[in-house]
Design an enzyme around this catalytic site. Structure first.
Site, PDB file in Angstrom:
ATOM      1  N   LYS A 278       0.730  -1.305   0.006  1.00  0.00           N
ATOM      2  CA  LYS A 278       0.036  -0.172   0.047  1.00  0.00           C
ATOM      3  C   LYS A 278       1.085   1.345  -0.095  1.00  0.00           C
ATOM      4  O   LYS A 278       2.083   1.312   0.713  1.00  0.00           O
ATOM      5  CB  LYS A 278      -0.891   0.012   1.207  1.00  0.00           C
ATOM      6  CG  LYS A 278      -1.873   1.108   1.135  1.00  0.00           C
ATOM      7  CD  LYS A 278      -3.087   0.986   2.571  1.00  0.00           C
ATOM      8  CE  LYS A 278      -4.071   1.836   2.490  1.00  0.00           C
ATOM      9  NZ  LYS A 278      -4.820   1.923   3.529  1.00  0.00           N
TER      10      LYS A 278
ATOM     11  N   SER B 205     -10.021  -0.235   6.718  1.00  0.00           N
ATOM     12  CA  SER B 205      -9.313  -0.188   5.365  1.00  0.00           C
ATOM     13  C   SER B 205      -8.788  -1.050   4.967  1.00  0.00           C
ATOM     14  O   SER B 205      -8.259  -1.560   3.669  1.00  0.00           O
ATOM     15  CB  SER B 205      -8.214   0.988   5.400  1.00  0.00           C
ATOM     16  OG  SER B 205      -9.107   2.347   5.448  1.00  0.00           O
TER      17      SER B 205
ATOM     18  N   SER C 122      -9.757   2.253   2.791  1.00  0.00           N
ATOM     19  CA  SER C 122      -8.884   2.959   1.874  1.00  0.00           C
ATOM     20  C   SER C 122      -7.816   1.913   1.140  1.00  0.00           C
ATOM     21  O   SER C 122      -7.506   2.257  -0.221  1.00  0.00           O
ATOM     22  CB  SER C 122      -8.129   3.956   2.601  1.00  0.00           C
ATOM     23  OG  SER C 122      -7.258   3.082   3.474  1.00  0.00           O
TER      24      SER C 122
END
Lengths: 502, 502
Positions: free
Chosen positions: B85, B184, B160
């Site tokens: 990420k 997330s 997210s």
């Protein structure tokens, strides 16, 4: 602008209330939250890492040595050490702050409720004032901005500004007093004595090098005035106070200024003010009428601090001798009284005298030079005695030369003058300036004969038994030799020359 | 290795790939290249990646291969590719956090998670898309455009960490790292039919994780199987002295727990408040069926009530914006990333302001403003202070529930994947996606989401959330692995294999 009121009038009409915020930069090997070194004077931005640069993702880790230092400081200032506290974030935008918040402490300081007794000398002898300490807390230092171009030296109007983050993240301890009342006309002296005492304590603890000129000890002085019986007035906060002498001058100058404002029916504005060493005056800075909202909240990147009480007690037991106890011991060793000791402390030369004695100089001689000639010159030049460039070793050498008869006190002063002018060591100044007591009998006798010839009447008087008249001839000889002769020796030679005995 | 596998490297689990690499049946380079090829083939439609580090990945893979050839013993994930990420700092590789304001920034350091991945010889393929600074539940708030759900490219992949979940679901990587501040990792796992774990707060180092909300953020694994998640969790977890909030105790053995896969005798609590109104019928249905499976496997299922969970969303949207308003202050254009308006005339404040205006998206600005307000003097107690009290009460709800049960379960998200654009202009509707996942972040314990079927009404994946006490992460794997096994037995394959071919 209203005229300042003369000091004596100001303190006759108003009562000052002072408060002092002192920042001490800790002398830890590494920074507060990372392992970067802390040495002063390195090339800009060479002592930095992702943590103290606040790079995205970096996280702080508390320096255990900093916690230990602050607890020892708190204990030395008679504070209580809390059993649990947190760091807080103080949020504001400024380019010297890598994260745009400063990790500090807000409503949970680590040390609270202490005091420090300070002594000031007055015409009636030494007086002791107790300065109560509200809190001792820790925070990280910011980077250092240098503004290039522009007229003000501030960020506004500068052509560009440079930031050095070497200082960012160095641990700072803030020591905040409660308002100090009842000092009257002595407020400036109390302020100075407090900062001096604080500096000596920190030095004794070995937690900081406490050099005001390098910024490792910084002082903000709060001053307000009120008429007797009235409520306290609005305070100003004076920054940029960079020497012990300036602490005293800044408080005095603010008292004079505020008294002038109030006497003229004006209102003191709540603001920060900047002290100027050159003029001894303060000028207005940022207004604090609209309190800035720092949006403090507990720092979520750091776990709370919970000092083990047993550890705190160990630290307390291992504290060095308190300066007041230390001074009492020195006074006894040196055979001096309270007044003499207070003089040394207030002149800011106690540590220098101590170092000089440690360098082998007799206590009386060490005191004589530091509290006398060197303090006089320091005052004249408006600097601290320690900044004159004369070292304890220099005094040791000069005293040796006096003991062997090579120098007298008058010549010694010239030697110090040379050292202060950067002409080198004592011996180098003696050599370069040709400073030595003239002991060559031939040269002295010639000078004596010359003086006698110039003042035949005096010569007759001496021959006639009026020995006290010899002073005029000795004086003339000293003048002729530009002080380099030993006056006692000149007198002996003179009397011998004239065949007179005392 | 079977020839079927050779032709289908991308559909294997990480555990299988690692074993094949360790046994020399396939090289890490081949495995890595297969995934790079897959990325090249599908990512223009999925947009899981913001940056593909082809050279770095192949070099890392070759290094693993040569070390294996030299006879070195390699770790359980050696040579396996992973998608990272874009919120984690990786030395020399662009790190944007999905924001324009960090465009062009290449960190000079590795996050601890990245260091540990490298130490485990995991091959990092690149950086995955995300909502800007991890604020969102759909990746639509990425400044670089949304990620598409591999199950239906018109739908959101969650957020997210939609990029990480989609990369795993689209077989672009068998492993990914996500971060979970309010769901997330778990909500994207739920809507993409994959496995995601939010470890215990302090279980995985946050050093190098660009902070959204420091007291809530936690990095964790995104995978297609529970065992892969356990292997990745074990590789990245454990104490880190650079993160003050990292737990010093040894972490539980999650791999052994995944192998154990036995729920007999365990008490499983259904949280009454995390179902009913607002939950899609098909989500509820698949969730209930999965709970029955757990009962069949020998677990005892009880219903528990956590009444304060109803206040979790409100508390979360005070604490998160407060911390984020401070954490994101450093993005001011002074040191790195975007700088706007620096024309040599404008002041520092103007440049900071213009940079933040241009560099941050609407959702980021919304939360910074909310947080700035919540921390303001006079509002702090009513907002941030109250929210922290709610947080304590939520922890107590969990404590009470865990006194009765070993784990708690709920649907991970109230709905299956919604359409891109459907909720992007309705912040409250968007925030409700995290209603079931937020309590765990506030309390600091751990949770897993794993797929339990497709909702009948839309044939989209449904996730079940398992919640365990802090530092009992092993229970997630024990229960998750058992449930996964039973469902796989029933279906004859993993749910992800039902995803349409891209």
């Amino acid at each position: 602008m209203t005229e300042p009121m003369p000091y004596a009038e100001a303190v006759a009409e108003f009562e000052p209330v002072i408060g002092l915020e002192v920042h001490v930069e800790l002398g830890t090997e590494s920074k507060m939250f990372c392992s970067c070194p802390t040495a002063f004077g390195a090339e800009p931005n060479t002592q930095v890492c992702p943590v103290c640069l606040g790079l995205p993702g970096s996280m702080p880790v508390m320096n255990g040595a900093a916690i230990e230092s602050i607890i020892r400081m708190g204990l030395a200032l008679n504070c209580s050490v809390v059993d649990w506290c947190r760091m807080a974030r103080k949020n504001y935008f400024y380019p010297d702050m890598p994260k745009d918040y400063q990790v500090s402490q807000y409503d949970e300081p680590i040390c609270v409720d202490g005091y420090l007794d300070v002594t000031v000398t007055t015409d009636d002898g030494p007086r002791v004032f107790r300065v109560e300490i509200e809190r001792v807390h820790m925070e990280e230092d910011t980077g250092k901005l240098t503004h290039a171009g522009g007229a003000t030296g501030r960020i506004h109007g500068a052509d560009y500004s440079l930031v050095d983050y070497n200082r960012a993240g160095i641990p700072l301890v803030e020591i905040v007093t409660k308002p100090v009342t009842g000092t009257g006309a002595l407020a400036p002296e109390v302020a100075r004595a407090y900062v001096t005492e604080l500096r000596d304590i920190m030095r004794g603890l070995g937690v900081s090098d406490v050099k005001m000129e390098e910024g490792s000890l910084r002082c903000d002085a709060n001053v307000s005035l009120n008429r007797p019986g009235d409520e306290w007035g609005t305070r100003s906060e004076t920054k940029n106070v960079n020497s012990l002498r300036s602490v005293e001058r800044a408080v005095r100058s603010e008292i004079e200024r505020q008294a002038g404002v109030l006497a003229a029916g004006g209102r003191v504005v709540q603001e920060t003010r900047h002290f100027h060493e050159d003029t001894g005056q303060t000028t207005p800075g940022r207004s604090k009428e609209q309190a800035e909202d720092y949006r403090y909240f507990p720092e979520p990147d750091l776990v709370p601090i919970a000092p083990d009480p047993a550890w705190v007690e160990q630290l307390r037991a291992a504290l060095p001798e308190q300066p007041s106890v230390h001074r009492a011991r020195l006074a006894e060793q040196w055979g001096i009284g309270d007044f003499e000791m207070a003089t040394l402390v207030n002149a800011g030369v106690l540590g220098l005298v101590e170092e000089t004695v440690a360098a082998g100089v007799a206590p009386d001689a060490a005191r004589k030079w530091w509290a006398g000639e060197l303090t006089r010159v320091a005052n004249e030049r408006e600097v601290e005695p320690g900044e004159l460039g004369v070292t304890p070793a220099d005094i040791g050498r000069v005293e040796e030369l006096i003991a062997t008869g090579s120098l007298n006190d008058k010549l010694a002063r010239q030697v110090f003058e040379g050292i202060m002018a950067g002409e080198g060591s004592a011996d180098e100044v003696v050599a370069a300036r040709g400073l030595a007591v003239v002991s060559d009998d031939g040269a002295l006798l010639a000078a004596i004969d010359e003086a006698l010839a110039a003042q035949p009447d005096v010569a007759e008087k001496i021959k006639g038994g009026k020995v006290q008249a010899a002073g005029a001839i000795v004086g003339a000889v000293m003048k002729a030799t530009r002080g380099q002769a030993d006056a006692g020796k000149v007198r002996d030679l003179l009397l011998e020359r004239l065949g007179v005995t005392e | 290795m079977s020839s079927a596998m050779e032709s289908d490297l991308i559909h294997q689990s990480a555990a299988t790939l690692a074993q094949a690499i360790a046994e020399g049946e396939v090289s890490s380079r081949e495995v890595t290249q297969a995934h790079l090829d897959r990325i090249a083939a599908v990512d223009d439609r999925v947009h899981a990646f913001l940056y593909v580090d082809t050279e770095g990945a192949l070099a890392a893979a070759e290094a693993v291969d040569s070390r294996r050839a030299a006879g070195e013993e390699l770790g359980p994930l050696a040579g396996v590719p992973l998608a990272l990420k874009d919120v984690l700092a990786m030395k020399g590789v662009p790190t944007t956090c999905g924001s324009r304001i960090l465009e062009g920034w290449r960190p000079p350091y590795d996050a601890t998670v990245v260091e540990r991945l490298r130490a485990a010889d995991v091959v990092i393929l690149g950086k995955t898309n995300m909502d800007e600074f991890a604020m969102g539940s759909s990746t639509e708030h990425s400044a670089y455009g949304p990620t598409h759900n591999p199950w239906d490219l018109d739908r959101i992949p969650g957020g997210s960490g939609g990029g990480s979940a989609a990369a795993v679901a689209a077989f672009e990587a068998p492993l990914a790292i996500g971060t979970d501040t309010g769901g997330s990792i778990r909500q994207p796992a739920a809507v993409t039919g994959t496995v995601g774990v939010k470890p215990t707060y302090g279980g995985v180092s946050r050093f190098g994780l660009v902070a959204l909300a420091s007291s809530l953020d936690q990095a964790g694994p995104c995978t297609r199987t529970v065992m892969d998640a356990a292997l990745l969790h074990a590789a990245i977890g454990g104490h880190d002295p650079r993160d003050s909030t990292s737990i010093p105790d040894a972490m539980p053995d999650v791999v052994a727990a995944a192998q154990q896969a036995d729920v007999r005798g365990m008490r499983i609590g259904l949280v009454r408040e995390l179902s009913g109104e607002g939950y899609q019928a098909g989500v509820e249905q698949r969730f209930r069926e999965a709970v029955q499976v757990l009962e069949h496997l020998g677990a005892e299922v009880v219903e528990v009530s956590c009444p304060i969970f109803d206040y979790a969303l409100g508390a979360y949207y005070l604490i998160l914006p407060s911390e984020c308003s401070s954490n994101l202050a450093r993005f001011d254009g002074m040191r790195y990333g975007l700088r706007v308006g620096d024309d040599g005339e404008r002041s520092v404040e103007e440049v900071m302001s213009l940079t933040r205006e241009a560099g941050f998206g609407a959702e980021v600005k919304r939360r910074i403003m909310l947080g700035t307000y919540a921390l303001s003097s006079g509002y702090y107690d009513a907002y941030y202070g109250q929210a922290q009290k709610v947080r304590t009460l939520i922890q107590r709800d969990f404590d009470a529930a865990f006194a009765q049960c070993d784990v708690l379960v709920s649907p991970t998200a109230p709905t299956t994947a919604f359409k891109l654009g459907e909720k992007v202009d309705d912040p409250l509707a968007m925030y409700l996606n995290d209603v079931a996942t937020i309590p765990v972040n506030l309390a600091g314990n751990c949770a897993m989401s794993l797929p339990v079927g497709l909702a009948p009404e839309d044939s989209l994946p449904v996730g079940l959330q398992i919640m365990a006490p802090a530092m009992a992460d092993d229970r997630l794997y024990r229960v998750g692995s058992a449930l996964e096994g039973a469902l796989q037995d029933r279906w004859g394959h993993l749910l992800i294999e039902e995803a349409p071919a891209l």
